[in-house]
Scaffold this active site. Structure first.
Site, mmCIF file in Angstrom:
data_model
loop_
_atom_site.group_PDB
_atom_site.id
_atom_site.type_symbol
_atom_site.label_atom_id
_atom_site.label_comp_id
_atom_site.label_asym_id
_atom_site.label_seq_id
_atom_site.Cartn_x
_atom_site.Cartn_y
_atom_site.Cartn_z
ATOM 1 N N ARG A 166 34.192 43.379 27.272
ATOM 2 C CA ARG A 166 34.863 44.027 26.143
ATOM 3 C C ARG A 166 35.202 43.027 25.016
ATOM 4 O O ARG A 166 36.118 43.239 24.241
ATOM 5 C CB ARG A 166 36.103 44.797 26.601
ATOM 6 C CG ARG A 166 35.742 45.830 27.675
ATOM 7 C CD ARG A 166 36.740 46.903 27.888
ATOM 8 N NE ARG A 166 37.144 47.630 26.722
ATOM 9 C CZ ARG A 166 36.462 48.619 26.123
ATOM 10 N NH1 ARG A 166 35.285 48.965 26.583
ATOM 11 N NH2 ARG A 166 36.949 49.226 25.082
ATOM 12 N N LEU A 167 34.444 41.933 24.947
ATOM 13 C CA LEU A 167 34.621 40.943 23.880
ATOM 14 C C LEU A 167 33.600 41.234 22.778
ATOM 15 O O LEU A 167 32.739 40.426 22.452
ATOM 16 C CB LEU A 167 34.464 39.528 24.446
ATOM 17 C CG LEU A 167 35.479 39.162 25.528
ATOM 18 C CD1 LEU A 167 35.166 37.796 26.124
ATOM 19 C CD2 LEU A 167 36.897 39.213 24.972
#
Length: 189
Positions: A166-167
């Protein structure tokens, strides 16, 4: 706009259905948001164009508050693009030209549907289609005066690319007006 064009071209190759589908956000008279899917029918340096019935809920909301948000989500590419900006009508000539390219039954449908209004039953719509099919049996179907294109002029565009854990990559382009240059900012995921 070149980046958007490249992403849309890639989506056209990878999305099975309607890569030009976009969520359109408006607000009603009470300030409550409304969101629906529409199809992008054109884009250039002036903005993103879709077509609608001006008497529809979205048409009325955009007439009273001519600002909108758009969202393209291409699941196959793990990408999305968010766009925000003011809305204006396309020219009559542009609307006429696009309307002429639509399938004949879609043209008749534009005359037959009182979009977003309560419908007493499916038969009422089918009756309206039959009446308008007969009315326009000969010759070209003219564009209804309540049907046109709307252009969202982008002041903010955010490009989002999925990344592990989720970066995500998020790049925002922003400008204050058409005559102003874009500024580019990387955003935290």
């Amino acid at each position: 706009m070149r980046l958007f064009g490249a992403w849309l071209e890639q989506a056209t190759r990878s999305e099975a259905v309607d890569p030009n589908a976009m969520a359109l956000a408006t607000v009603d008279a009470e300030g409550l948001p409304n969101l629906r899917m529409v199809l992008l029918k054109g884009f250039d340096a002036d903005g993103f164009v879709f077509y609608t019935n001006l008497n529809s809920r979205k048409g009325q909301e955009l007439a009273s508050q001519p600002k909108a948000g758009l969202l393209f989500h291409w699941k196959s590419l793990a990408r999305q693009v968010r766009i925000r900006g003011p809305v204006e009508r396309v020219s009559e000539a542009e609307a006429d030209a696009y309307f002429a390219t639509r399938p004949r039954l879609s043209q008749v449908g534009a005359w037959s549907s009182n979009q977003s209004a309560p419908l007493e039953g499916r038969f009422a719509l089918e009756r309206s289609i039959a009446v308008n099919t007969a009315k326009f049996a000969l010759g070209a179907v003219p564009r209804p005066p309540h049907w046109t294109g709307l252009r969202v002029f982008p002041l903010v565009m955010e490009f989002w690319q999925d990344r592990p854990f989720r970066l995500h990559d998020r790049i925002e382009f922003r400008r204050d007006a058409a005559s102003m240059p874009w500024t580019k900012t990387r955003l935290y995921p």
